[in-house]
Design a protein around this motif. Structure first.
Motif, PDB file in Angstrom:
ATOM      1  N   GLU A 362       8.162  29.266  59.924  1.00 24.26           N
ATOM      2  CA  GLU A 362       9.458  29.921  59.814  1.00 24.26           C
ATOM      3  C   GLU A 362      10.404  29.455  60.912  1.00 24.26           C
ATOM      4  OE1 GLU A 362      11.298  34.493  59.835  1.00 24.26           O
ATOM      5  OE2 GLU A 362       9.141  34.165  59.592  1.00 24.26           O
ATOM      6  N   THR A 363       9.871  29.300  62.112  1.00 22.46           N
ATOM      7  CA  THR A 363      10.685  28.822  63.230  1.00 22.46           C
ATOM      8  C   THR A 363      11.149  27.393  62.998  1.00 22.46           C
ATOM      9  OG1 THR A 363       9.534  30.258  64.798  1.00 22.46           O
ATOM     10  CG2 THR A 363      10.684  28.351  65.711  1.00 22.46           C
ATOM     11  N   ASN A 368      15.397  23.450  61.240  1.00 24.81           N
ATOM     12  CA  ASN A 368      15.588  22.256  60.416  1.00 24.81           C
ATOM     13  C   ASN A 368      15.980  22.680  59.004  1.00 24.81           C
ATOM     14  OD1 ASN A 368      14.435  19.848  62.189  1.00 24.81           O
ATOM     15  ND2 ASN A 368      13.063  21.591  62.459  1.00 24.81           N
ATOM     16  N   THR A 369      17.190  23.173  58.884  1.00 22.86           N
ATOM     17  CA  THR A 369      17.641  23.773  57.630  1.00 22.86           C
ATOM     18  C   THR A 369      17.839  22.756  56.505  1.00 22.86           C
ATOM     19  OG1 THR A 369      19.930  23.631  58.431  1.00 22.86           O
ATOM     20  CG2 THR A 369      18.744  25.696  58.821  1.00 22.86           C
ATOM     21  N   PHE A 370      17.756  21.469  56.818  1.00 24.38           N
ATOM     22  CA  PHE A 370      17.884  20.470  55.753  1.00 24.38           C
ATOM     23  C   PHE A 370      16.676  20.463  54.824  1.00 24.38           C
ATOM     24  CE2 PHE A 370      15.299  18.196  58.765  1.00 24.38           C
ATOM     25  CZ  PHE A 370      14.536  17.295  58.016  1.00 24.38           C
ATOM     26  N   ARG A 377       5.959  23.442  49.140  1.00 24.97           N
ATOM     27  CA  ARG A 377       6.325  22.030  49.213  1.00 24.97           C
ATOM     28  C   ARG A 377       7.679  21.872  49.877  1.00 24.97           C
ATOM     29  NH1 ARG A 377       5.310  18.941  43.613  1.00 24.97           N
ATOM     30  NH2 ARG A 377       5.631  17.197  45.055  1.00 24.97           N
ATOM     31  N   ALA A 378       7.827  20.791  50.618  1.00 30.39           N
ATOM     32  CA  ALA A 378       9.079  20.488  51.292  1.00 30.39           C
ATOM     33  C   ALA A 378       9.901  19.517  50.458  1.00 30.39           C
ATOM     34  CB  ALA A 378       8.818  19.879  52.661  1.00 30.39           C
ATOM     35  N   SER A 379      11.218  19.702  50.472  1.00 28.81           N
ATOM     36  CA  SER A 379      12.098  18.751  49.798  1.00 28.81           C
ATOM     37  C   SER A 379      13.385  18.600  50.606  1.00 28.81           C
ATOM     38  CB  SER A 379      12.420  19.208  48.370  1.00 28.81           C
ATOM     39  OG  SER A 379      13.069  20.464  48.381  1.00 28.81           O
ATOM     40  N   PHE A 380      13.981  17.410  50.517  1.00 36.21           N
ATOM     41  CA  PHE A 380      15.207  17.111  51.255  1.00 36.21           C
ATOM     42  C   PHE A 380      15.757  15.785  50.757  1.00 36.21           C
ATOM     43  CE2 PHE A 380      11.375  16.198  53.748  1.00 36.21           C
ATOM     44  CZ  PHE A 380      11.427  14.818  53.869  1.00 36.21           C
ATOM     45  N   THR A 381      16.935  15.420  51.222  1.00 34.25           N
ATOM     46  CA  THR A 381      17.550  14.158  50.810  1.00 34.25           C
ATOM     47  C   THR A 381      17.303  13.074  51.858  1.00 34.25           C
ATOM     48  OG1 THR A 381      19.673  14.565  51.905  1.00 34.25           O
ATOM     49  CG2 THR A 381      19.390  15.452  49.663  1.00 34.25           C
TER      50      THR A 381
END
Length: 540
Positions: A362-363, A368-370, A377-381
């Motif tokens: 959570e921290t 790292n709000t992107f 699962r993590a996702s980002f551009t």
């Protein structure tokens, strides 16, 4: 840039090492320098702490520096050390048929010597004009350097930490550490004798020495697994890709290499700095819009875009396809960013975040709000990932500098000329006042000799390694992320077994899963006794 196994205890890469010598057998070296003397060892006892924190007492036979060619240019570098376990935790071990870990400690394409090594894990850089900026000097001094965000197994300037060697020994494997000539070596006449392709020729000669001594040297000479980091990772990859290629034969004869095969079984490569003739374009494609750490500014965008265009053309010609199951077909400059995100970066972030406690996750996500965290699962551009990494390490061009200031310019030096251009673009835009704007006629052949992609794409080598372990930190901007991904795609496209992943938020030289590498060696080589003494850790 080595790890010294000295009296007392040294903590290196999370591995505690202590050594004490006892009386062993020894014999005078035979007249034939290419015959290994099985009795010329010293017996040492070492304590290795595995990745789960368990200590193991390992007694092993150690053979000090042995020159592996009959006509050495410089035996200080053209020699190797051998360590073979005979007892682990009080139980006798027979390593006569164990896998051989061939671990080089080459960083920055610099010289690497084992001449003064007194135990396992003691190979390192030294001599010939010093180490890269920021690197520790000396041939057997522990490295305390680490990149930002890097873990304890990191050597930020390249070269290997001793983690792999120590864990391999505790798992019952034979560990052989070769030295090799490097780019800064210069004789009394001012001539450079360690520039390309000297290092790979030396590593091949070391393999030939090992194979020529089958039955005398401990270990299974048909199960050699090469390991290296940074330039050492590039050379490890090259060693695996180029087995028995005839383009090195003349050079091997000149130094008196053994008449044997130089093909190896498997490759371990961490952050390989390779494919140098296309590295400038790949670097700009990857990092072109990021500010440079040393200046805080973006590089000349006209130069960056010209190099990116070169990369696009090169990538199209490779005709590589995404790894099986990735859902990607031919990899191009247009889809490679999405491929890296889906195949490597998001899985890396997911593994990292899943291993955190709920509160720590959570921290991290709040900072790292992107990153979108959904369904575990993590996702980002790609753009947000580049912003997350921040500053790039190198200016432009990153490898063939217009002012000939890059280490790779030195790598392709020759005779008394310290630095040379090795790409047409670098030569055309030379800023040092050279009389010619063309690369030297000998450069193309040397580029082929230094690039594993030549042996995997242009002249597919049937004697290559068929097993590949490749690792890279996501925050590593020493080279482009596509370099290791292309290497993996090329090998996988030929049907080879490829184990490739990226370490989240890790810098250059990271090795966060050394225990898994040791287990992988057992799996691919079919070593049945592995795991009995060498416990492994989990990927982080």
């Amino acid at each position: 840039m080595g790890i010294g196994a000295t009296a007392g205890v040294a903590a290196v890469g999370g591995i505690a090492l202590s050594a004490s010598a006892s009386t062993g057998s020894s014999s005078k070296a035979t007249e034939d320098s290419l015959v290994f003397d099985p009795d010329a060892f010293t017996e040492l006892t070492t304590t290795v702490t595995d990745t789960e924190g368990t200590e193991h007492s390992v007694t092993y036979h150690f053979w000090k520096a042995i020159t592996y060619v009959s006509k050495p240019v410089d035996a200080t570098y053209q020699s190797l050390i051998v360590s073979a376990p005979v007892e682990i935790d009080g139980t006798a071990v027979d390593a006569s048929n164990a896998p051989i870990l061939l671990a080089n400690s080459i960083g920055g394409y610099m010289p690497s010597s084992v001449a003064t090594a007194t135990g396992v894990g003691a190979g390192g850089m030294g001599g010939g004009g010093g180490a890269p900026s920021g690197a520790p000097t000396g041939s057997a001094a522990p490295s305390a350097s680490a990149a930002s965000n890097a873990n304890a197994n990191t050597n930020a300037t390249g070269g290997a930490t001793a983690s792999n060697q120590l864990l391999a020994l505790a798992a019952g494997y034979v560990v052989i550490e070769p030295g090799a000539r490097g780019r800064t070596l210069k004789n009394s006449s001012g001539e450079y004798y360690g520039t390309a392709p000297a290092a790979i020729v030396d590593l091949k000669a070391a393999v030939r020495y090992i194979k020529a001594n089958k039955g005398r040297i401990p270990g299974n000479t048909e199960r050699i697994v090469s390991a290296g980091t940074s330039a050492g990772g590039a050379l490890s990859s090259l060693l695996g890709a180029s087995g028995d290629s005839p383009i090195y034969d003349k050079l091997l004869r000149e130094i008196g290499a053994a008449d044997a095969s130089d093909a190896i079984f498997a490759v371990g490569a961490w952050c390989p700095i390779t494919d140098l003739e296309h590295a400038d374009g790949a670097y700009e494609w990857n990092w072109g819009t990021n500010v440079t750490a040393s200046t805080g500014k973006v590089v000349d965008q006209s130069v960056s875009k010209e190099l990116q265009a070169q990369f696009a053309e090169y990538q199209a010609k490779l005709r590589l396809r995404g790894l099986k199951g990735s859902g990607f077909g031919t990899l191009t400059a247009r889809n490679y960013d999405e491929y890296l995100v889906k195949q490597y970066l998001e899985p890396s972030a997911t593994t990292y975040l899943a291993a955190l406690s709920d509160s720590d996750r959570e921290t991290y996500l709040a900072e790292n709000t992107f990153i979108t965290w959904s369904g575990g699962r993590a996702s980002f551009t790609w753009a947000d990932f580049l912003t997350h990494v921040g500053a790039r390490k190198k200016t432009t061009p990153a490898f063939d500098a217009f002012d000939l200031s890059a280490g790779e310019n030195n790598l392709f030096g020759a005779g008394t000329t310290e630095n040379r251009h090795f790409t047409a673009y670098g030569a055309k835009n030379d800023s040092t006042g050279l009389s010619t704007k063309r690369v030297a006629s000998d450069i193309p052949a040397k580029l082929d000799q230094m690039n594993p992609m030549y042996h995997l794409v242009e002249k597919v080598n049937s004697a290559r390694s068929r097993h590949w372990w490749i690792r890279l930190g996501t925050s590593d901007s020493d080279t482009s992320h596509v370099v290791s991904a292309n290497l993996a795609a090329a090998a996988a496209g030929l049907g080879d077994e490829v184990n490739h992943l990226y370490y989240w938020d890790q810098g250059h030289g990271a090795n966060t899963d050394p225990g898994d590498f040791i287990t992988w060696i057992a799996k691919v080589t079919g070593h049945k006794k592995a795991g009995k003494t060498g416990k492994t850790g989990k990927t982080k």
